[in-house]
Design a protein around this motif. Sequence first.
Motif, PDB file in Angstrom:
ATOM      1  N   ASN A 103     -19.795  14.704 -15.280  1.00  0.00           N
ATOM      2  CA  ASN A 103     -20.464  15.850 -14.654  1.00  0.00           C
ATOM      3  C   ASN A 103     -21.588  16.379 -15.553  1.00  0.00           C
ATOM      4  O   ASN A 103     -21.355  16.721 -16.721  1.00  0.00           O
ATOM      5  N   GLU A 104     -22.770  16.483 -14.987  1.00  0.00           N
ATOM      6  CA  GLU A 104     -23.963  16.892 -15.754  1.00  0.00           C
ATOM      7  C   GLU A 104     -23.870  18.340 -16.245  1.00  0.00           C
ATOM      8  O   GLU A 104     -24.546  18.724 -17.201  1.00  0.00           O
ATOM      9  N   GLN A 105     -23.047  19.144 -15.548  1.00  0.00           N
ATOM     10  CA  GLN A 105     -22.939  20.571 -15.914  1.00  0.00           C
ATOM     11  C   GLN A 105     -21.881  20.824 -16.985  1.00  0.00           C
ATOM     12  O   GLN A 105     -21.770  21.951 -17.486  1.00  0.00           O
ATOM     13  N   SER A 106     -21.110  19.813 -17.337  1.00  0.00           N
ATOM     14  CA  SER A 106     -20.063  20.002 -18.344  1.00  0.00           C
ATOM     15  C   SER A 106     -20.683  20.278 -19.708  1.00  0.00           C
ATOM     16  O   SER A 106     -21.827  19.895 -19.970  1.00  0.00           O
ATOM     17  N   THR A 107     -19.898  20.962 -20.551  1.00  0.00           N
ATOM     18  CA  THR A 107     -20.375  21.186 -21.924  1.00  0.00           C
ATOM     19  C   THR A 107     -19.291  20.742 -22.901  1.00  0.00           C
ATOM     20  O   THR A 107     -18.098  20.879 -22.629  1.00  0.00           O
ATOM     21  N   PHE A 108     -19.741  20.241 -24.026  1.00  0.00           N
ATOM     22  CA  PHE A 108     -18.828  19.708 -25.046  1.00  0.00           C
ATOM     23  C   PHE A 108     -19.218  20.294 -26.401  1.00  0.00           C
ATOM     24  O   PHE A 108     -20.364  20.135 -26.828  1.00  0.00           O
ATOM     25  N   ALA A 109     -18.272  20.970 -27.049  1.00  0.00           N
ATOM     26  CA  ALA A 109     -18.551  21.527 -28.375  1.00  0.00           C
ATOM     27  C   ALA A 109     -17.519  20.997 -29.363  1.00  0.00           C
ATOM     28  O   ALA A 109     -16.313  21.058 -29.110  1.00  0.00           O
ATOM     29  N   GLY A 110     -18.005  20.472 -30.459  1.00  0.00           N
ATOM     30  CA  GLY A 110     -17.120  19.916 -31.490  1.00  0.00           C
ATOM     31  C   GLY A 110     -17.260  20.697 -32.785  1.00  0.00           C
ATOM     32  O   GLY A 110     -18.368  20.815 -33.313  1.00  0.00           O
ATOM     33  N   PHE A 111     -16.151  21.221 -33.271  1.00  0.00           N
ATOM     34  CA  PHE A 111     -16.155  22.053 -34.477  1.00  0.00           C
ATOM     35  C   PHE A 111     -15.544  21.286 -35.645  1.00  0.00           C
ATOM     36  O   PHE A 111     -14.480  20.684 -35.510  1.00  0.00           O
ATOM     37  N   ASP A 112     -16.194  21.357 -36.774  1.00  0.00           N
ATOM     38  CA  ASP A 112     -15.649  20.702 -37.974  1.00  0.00           C
ATOM     39  C   ASP A 112     -16.458  21.152 -39.186  1.00  0.00           C
ATOM     40  O   ASP A 112     -17.637  21.514 -39.038  1.00  0.00           O
ATOM     41  N   THR A 113     -15.840  21.087 -40.352  1.00  0.00           N
ATOM     42  CA  THR A 113     -16.638  21.301 -41.573  1.00  0.00           C
ATOM     43  C   THR A 113     -17.601  20.126 -41.735  1.00  0.00           C
ATOM     44  O   THR A 113     -18.635  20.255 -42.358  1.00  0.00           O
ATOM     45  N   PHE A 114     -17.173  18.968 -41.212  1.00  0.00           N
ATOM     46  CA  PHE A 114     -17.850  17.674 -41.431  1.00  0.00           C
ATOM     47  C   PHE A 114     -17.936  17.365 -42.930  1.00  0.00           C
ATOM     48  O   PHE A 114     -18.691  16.506 -43.344  1.00  0.00           O
ATOM     49  N   GLU A 115     -17.149  18.108 -43.709  1.00  0.00           N
ATOM     50  CA  GLU A 115     -17.046  17.830 -45.147  1.00  0.00           C
ATOM     51  C   GLU A 115     -15.578  17.626 -45.517  1.00  0.00           C
ATOM     52  O   GLU A 115     -15.193  17.767 -46.668  1.00  0.00           O
ATOM     53  N   GLY A 116     -14.763  17.387 -44.509  1.00  0.00           N
ATOM     54  CA  GLY A 116     -13.353  17.093 -44.749  1.00  0.00           C
ATOM     55  C   GLY A 116     -12.458  18.315 -44.680  1.00  0.00           C
ATOM     56  O   GLY A 116     -12.900  19.435 -44.452  1.00  0.00           O
ATOM     57  N   LEU A 117     -11.168  18.048 -44.901  1.00  0.00           N
ATOM     58  CA  LEU A 117     -10.157  19.113 -44.791  1.00  0.00           C
ATOM     59  C   LEU A 117     -10.428  20.235 -45.792  1.00  0.00           C
ATOM     60  O   LEU A 117     -10.743  19.958 -46.952  1.00  0.00           O
ATOM     61  N   PRO A 118     -10.290  21.497 -45.366  1.00  0.00           N
ATOM     62  CA  PRO A 118     -10.516  22.602 -46.308  1.00  0.00           C
ATOM     63  C   PRO A 118      -9.329  22.874 -47.235  1.00  0.00           C
ATOM     64  O   PRO A 118      -9.424  23.720 -48.116  1.00  0.00           O
ATOM     65  N   GLU A 119      -8.218  22.186 -47.023  1.00  0.00           N
ATOM     66  CA  GLU A 119      -7.055  22.348 -47.915  1.00  0.00           C
ATOM     67  C   GLU A 119      -6.216  21.077 -47.825  1.00  0.00           C
ATOM     68  O   GLU A 119      -6.393  20.270 -46.894  1.00  0.00           O
ATOM     69  N   ASP A 120      -5.292  20.911 -48.767  1.00  0.00           N
ATOM     70  CA  ASP A 120      -4.401  19.746 -48.721  1.00  0.00           C
ATOM     71  C   ASP A 120      -3.555  19.818 -47.453  1.00  0.00           C
ATOM     72  O   ASP A 120      -3.242  20.903 -46.970  1.00  0.00           O
ATOM     73  N   TRP A 121      -3.192  18.640 -46.961  1.00  0.00           N
ATOM     74  CA  TRP A 121      -2.372  18.608 -45.737  1.00  0.00           C
ATOM     75  C   TRP A 121      -1.228  17.606 -45.881  1.00  0.00           C
ATOM     76  O   TRP A 121      -1.474  16.421 -46.180  1.00  0.00           O
ATOM     77  N   GLY A 122      -0.023  18.136 -45.706  1.00  0.00           N
ATOM     78  CA  GLY A 122       1.158  17.287 -45.551  1.00  0.00           C
ATOM     79  C   GLY A 122       1.538  16.421 -46.742  1.00  0.00           C
ATOM     80  O   GLY A 122       2.324  15.502 -46.575  1.00  0.00           O
TER      81      GLY A 122
END
Length: 242
Positions: A103-122
């Motif tokens: 659909n041409e009217q749809s919108t897609f937003a992607g959020f990220d630091t793009f610099e990796g995880l901000p803290e250790d995980w798991g």
Amino acid sequence: MLRIFKFLKDLLLFIPITFLAIPFTKTFQFLFYFNSLIRWIQTNKTGLLLCDFYTPIRDYSKRVRLYEFVANHFHIENQQITYLEFGVASGASFKWWLQKNKNEQSTFAGFDTFEGLPEDWGGFYAKGDMSHGLPQVDDKRAQFIKGLFQDTLCSFIQQHTDTLSAPNTKIIHMDADLYSATIFSLSQLYPFLKKGDIILFDEFNVAMHEFKAYLEFTSNFYIRLKPIAAVNNFYQTAFVVD
Ligand SMILES: C[S@@+](CC[C@H](N)C(=O)[O-])C[C@H]1O[C@@H](n2cnc3c(N)ncnc32)[C@H](O)[C@@H]1O
């Protein structure tokens, strides 16, 4: 009775012998959330439209089967949707949804630091892991918002209130792995959630992270997210706002 409790509490505040339990705090916390997860799975494992529980082999590629199922079941392909992804990394899942919806009217937003995880995980991933830089996408419906969700989401919401309040289906894809990032994003989006919106969790069965965020979000905001599909023993789970 109340007076005894009050007295004991005040005594412990004055003489904090419960400090002796501090070394076990993380273990107790983990046990609490892990047992809550087991109980949640036992209650919810039946009645889903797609579910592979119990499977002895975890296969990450099955998440695409989950996306495909959700997209087909809710006729997403040609609908106008608002897609929000938290945790984009290389853009694998983001690009999947972008190419799926026409659909041409749809919108897609992607959020990220793009610099990796901000803290250790798991215990296995360190701060900075999963750093990929901005993905290349040639589609005018898509935008990437670089930075910590905690720094970027509020102003995004202010600028896109109309889109977020529109009647079309929102697909919210939680793939940031972390408890902090997941609870923050869900809390901010709460005012815009409406019946029928879809929420996908990519690491739902990680007890101290996405599951903990789900549990706290649903109980503290009195909101029901109905599970509809799950793969990899609920590692990837899809919900619909009830
Ligand atoms: C598992 S990856 C995402 C994978 C991606 N959806 C895919 O399909 O390949 C998790 C991402 O979440 C991002 N992330 C986690 N917490 C964040 C936060 N608070 N703010 C911004 N980005 C965050 C990390 O930078 C990382 O790139």
